[in-house]
Every structure is written in C-alpha cells, then in structure tokens.
Design a protein around this motif. Structure first.
Motif, PDB file in Angstrom:
ATOM      1  N   UNK A  34      49.591 -17.756 -22.585  1.00  0.00           N
ATOM      2  CA  UNK A  34      49.452 -16.356 -22.787  1.00  0.00           C
ATOM      3  C   UNK A  34      50.947 -15.884 -22.959  1.00  0.00           C
ATOM      4  N   UNK A  35      51.469 -15.070 -24.227  1.00  0.00           N
ATOM      5  CA  UNK A  35      52.841 -14.904 -24.249  1.00  0.00           C
ATOM      6  C   UNK A  35      53.091 -13.502 -24.538  1.00  0.00           C
ATOM      7  N   UNK A  36      53.870 -12.814 -23.854  1.00  0.00           N
ATOM      8  CA  UNK A  36      54.237 -10.974 -24.478  1.00  0.00           C
ATOM      9  C   UNK A  36      55.615 -11.649 -25.315  1.00  0.00           C
ATOM     10  N   UNK A  53      65.312  -8.794 -24.827  1.00  0.00           N
ATOM     11  CA  UNK A  53      64.741  -7.863 -25.826  1.00  0.00           C
ATOM     12  C   UNK A  53      63.491  -7.453 -25.506  1.00  0.00           C
ATOM     13  N   UNK A  54      63.335  -6.759 -24.334  1.00  0.00           N
ATOM     14  CA  UNK A  54      61.889  -6.306 -23.910  1.00  0.00           C
ATOM     15  C   UNK A  54      61.298  -5.199 -24.805  1.00  0.00           C
ATOM     16  N   UNK A 111      63.105 -12.352 -28.892  1.00  0.00           N
ATOM     17  CA  UNK A 111      62.842 -13.457 -27.648  1.00  0.00           C
ATOM     18  C   UNK A 111      61.413 -14.047 -27.695  1.00  0.00           C
ATOM     19  N   UNK A 112      60.785 -13.060 -27.643  1.00  0.00           N
ATOM     20  CA  UNK A 112      59.114 -13.435 -27.565  1.00  0.00           C
ATOM     21  C   UNK A 112      59.050 -14.738 -28.686  1.00  0.00           C
ATOM     22  N   UNK A 164      51.062 -11.603 -27.130  1.00  0.00           N
ATOM     23  CA  UNK A 164      50.378 -10.241 -26.884  1.00  0.00           C
ATOM     24  C   UNK A 164      51.697  -9.502 -27.295  1.00  0.00           C
ATOM     25  N   UNK A 165      51.497  -8.402 -27.996  1.00  0.00           N
ATOM     26  CA  UNK A 165      52.601  -7.332 -28.155  1.00  0.00           C
ATOM     27  C   UNK A 165      51.968  -6.165 -28.448  1.00  0.00           C
TER      28      UNK A 165
END
Length: 458
Positions: free
Chosen positions: A54-56, A62-63, A68-69, A88-89
C-alpha cells in the motif's frame, strides 16, 4: 498459530507516523513492514519481496504532491513487476487514480483511510497474487517444453539420464556429489535430490563455499557461541546445524580450505559438531549434497583436496552435461526464458526470430544455462520488435560464424579470438571488469583499451 516468518508480507509505505501505527496493527494474518519514504520502501522491497504494497503518493520530499509517490511506484514495479501496489492519495484523486493504474498499480483508494475497506482491497490483492503465482508455476513447468524432475526444462537424452540417476539416489540416504561446469543447474538438481527424498519435510540449506571469505566460512558452517570472537554478540547456529533433519548443499565444495576440510571430515564421520567457542557437542542429522566445477582428482593429486573427504562426499557422483552437450536444449530453454521475461518486462515480445534460433543452436555457450538466461533477459528488455533476433542476443548469425571460421589473415584471426575471449570473460563475470581482466590474465586498463578497440560495451 502461524509463525510470523511464514506469513505473507504486506509493505505499507506511509510517512504519517500516527497512520503507520494504525495500519500496522490493523492487519492480522500478514507480516506488516513499514516504510516512510522511497529509499526505505525500496530497501524493504529487496529484503522482504512483499506480495502486496500500500503506497501513499504524498511522500517526502514532496508530501503535499504526488511526484515522489509516483517515482516510488515506478521503482517498485521495475524491481518486482508482479507486486500488487495499492495506491492512496488525497490529491486530485481521479487524475492520480488514472495515472497510477496506467503506471501499473493494482488499485487506488482515496484518503482518508477506511481500514475495513482497505482491508478488503488488500485481501483481494493477496488472493490475485496467489492465483497468478500458481499460473506462473504451472506455465514454468509445462509451458516451455518438456520438463524433468518437475523444474528442469529439457528434452535431451543426456539430461534424461541425469534425471533418472537423481530419482534413484534421492531416496537413499547417501552423500551426492554433482560435478559440472558453472551455470549448468547444479543447485536445481540438489534441490531435486532433497524434494524427492524422505527428508523433504526438513530444510534445504545451501551455502556457496567460494562466495564466503576463508576466515568466515568456518563460522558460517559450524556456527559460534556468544563472545567467541570480536563481533560475536550472540550465539548463532551454523548452516550444518540449520539443516537438521533436512539437506545441506555445499556448492563449490572444492573451495573449502584444507584446515576446514579436516573439521568437515570429522563431522561426516561422527555426525557431531561444536560451534566456534563452544564445548558442548551437538548431534546433527543431515544429508550432504555437494557440487563443484573443479577437477577434484587433480586437486587431490596436488594435495589441495583431501581424498578421504572426497570419498565421504562422493558416495554417489552425478556428472552434469554442459548446455552445448544437451541436444536441442539451448533453443528450448531460450524460448522458455523469452516467454517468462516478456510476460514480466516487455509484453510486446512474442518469441524468437529464425536467425536467433539458428545462432543459439550454433553457439558453444561457455557460460551454460546462466549465460543463456542473462542474454535472453537483456534482449527482451532492450527489444524494439516482436521477435528476438541474433543481433539482440549479441550472437553471430550462422553465416557470420562460418565466415569467422576462415579468417582472411592472421590479424583477422587474432581479432576474432580476442573478441570471443573478451566476450566470454565478460559474460562469465557478469561484466565485472576487474574479475574479467583477472580471468583473462591482463590489467584493467588493457581490458578497457581492448573493449574500446573492438567496441565491446557492457
């Protein structure tokens, strides 16, 4: 209760510490590992090879964005294309979802996180990975041509004889010595001995004796007690002990130094070991399978390998033929590797061109199956068309080979010989310049000059 090490791994890439804690304890039945940025994610991917991630998308630096995601997503799929990545975003959800799916993500969900909903997506991803993995296994066993021993692809009578020998000796609790050139599949055959034996329920423990420095090999094999030497902060069982009830595979056994050969012989005679720094004898019941590409008879004559150890290790000797001696197997294996790597890395590739099959069949394959696999893998990655040609494999066509056999003058003959020797050395060492130069008996600058002269790049 299932041991943690047996649980499927779920990698969560999330920089919010509070959400990390919430997600870590939300999933039972998985071994959950957490990464807070791209570098950590890649390190954990290499270490654990998770089936699902699972990837935010909003990761540092670059939050508040997604760059970056998306870079992390691309790197994960480049390293492990079969990984199911759930993205996820909260940033531009629709656009991000479309881009993520286009890049190869399995699914997308919008923040804030609903644990129950995400749990269902994760469970479905694990199930799909399992189905696809079963299909990959079936295709690998049956889709590339005839197989022997369940995993080795071959139609040659030479390998059929090897397979029959392995099947006969597997059930007998004797030591087996596998002799053959590098890259001929000795570890696969050793695993077959284990899998077909009464010890198949135990561990198959492999150690490459040539890959471990001489001063560390004894500790790797026999283990050590806490405080036995500087850095021994805890008691650690060795490979022999880890193979209790199973099979110990000693690859490149010819590289074991003489002093350690004495200790190994003592174990084979008494089936008892002592860890370094220990005094308590430990009984170990394990079967020994070993392999080497070296000529042990010559080593025995030279005094670099003990004859009494050889007879203990070589109760049964199996000679593995080189790929060049396996009738028709090179093309069969090449087609298998093309199908495998095209599916993973370049789906537009559909097979081998006729000139490639001819070139593969004519080539001597000094690096054996390992060289063939590496060439095919590189060709599939770099291919622009639907078919892999001889040029993609960096092999001469059959017509070129015939021309090379009759050079027009001595200079041309030397160039042909130089090219072939350099190419083979680079292939065998996987383009490690220092190792290739050592193999050729020349300096690194000389090798670089020759590669430049003959336009032999990596």
């Amino acid at each position: 209760m299932t041991e943690k090490s047996e649980l499927p791994v779920l990698l969560i890439v999330e920089d919010d510490v509070g959400l990390q804690r919430q997600l870590k304890w939300a999933y039972e039945g998985y071994q959950v590992v957490i990464a807070g940025n791209r570098a950590e994610a890649v390190d954990l991917l290499r270490l654990h090879e998770p089936r699902v991630v699972t990837l935010d998308l909003g990761l540092p630096p670059d939050p508040d964005g997604t760059s970056e995601g998306f870079a992390t997503l691309s790197e994960i799929l480049a390293l492990k294309p079969d990984t199911k990545v759930i993205v996820a975003s909260g940033h531009g959800a629709r656009e991000s979802a479309l881009k993520a799916i286009a890049l190869g993500a399995y699914d997308f969900y919008k923040k804030p996180v609903d644990i129950d909903e995400l749990g269902l997506i994760v469970a479905r991803a694990f199930r799909l990975w399992q189905i696809e993995d079963e299909n990959r296994t079936l295709e690998a066993r049956g889709g590339g041509g005839a197989t022997v021993l369940g995993s080795i692809i071959s139609t040659s009578p030479e390998m059929a004889r090897v397979a029959r020998t392995i099947e006969r000796v597997a059930s007998a609790d004797v030591s087996v010595m596998l002799l053959g050139a590098s890259g001929t599949g000795k570890e696969l055959l050793a695993r077959s001995v284990h899998d077909l034996s009464p010890r198949k329920g135990g561990e198959f423990v492999a150690i490459n004796c040539a890959a471990i420095p001489e001063n560390l090999l004894e500790a790797e094999l026999f283990g050590y007690e806490r405080g036995a030497f500087t850095g021994a902060v805890k008691t650690t069982p060795g490979k022999i002990e880890q193979a209790q009830g199973g099979t110990l595979f000693l690859d490149e056994v010819g590289d074991i130094p003489l002093p350690l050969q004495v200790k190994l012989l003592r174990f084979l005679q008494e089936r008892v070991i002592e860890r370094i720094g220990g005094r308590a004898p430990i009984n170990v019941d394990t079967r020994i399978v070993c392999a080497t590409h070296q000529n042990l008879d010559e080593m025995i004559s030279a005094g670099s390998f003990r004859d009494d150890l050889y007879y203990r290790l070589a109760e049964i000797v199996v000679h593995i033929p080189s790929l060049a001696d396996r009738s028709g197997d090179a093309v069969l294996l090449a087609r298998h590797f093309v199908n495998r790597y095209a599916r993973e890395m370049n789906p537009k590739v559909q097979g081998l061109a006729p000139d490639a099959a001819e070139a593969i069949d004519a080539y001597a394959w000094p690096g054996n199956v390992r060289e063939l696999e590496n060439r095919v893998k590189r060709a599939v990655i770099m291919a622009d068309g639907k078919l892999i040609g001889a040029v993609d494999l960096d092999l001469p066509t059959v017509r070129q080979s015939a021309g090379d056999a009759v050079p027009i003058n001595l200079r041309a003959a030397r160039e042909v010989a130089d090219r072939r020797a350099i190419h083979q050395a680079l292939t065998r060492t996987e383009y490690n310049i220092s190792s290739a130069a050592k193999l050729l008996g020349i300096s690194r600058p000389t090798l670089y000059d020759l590669m430049k002269q003959y336009q032999l790049g990596s």
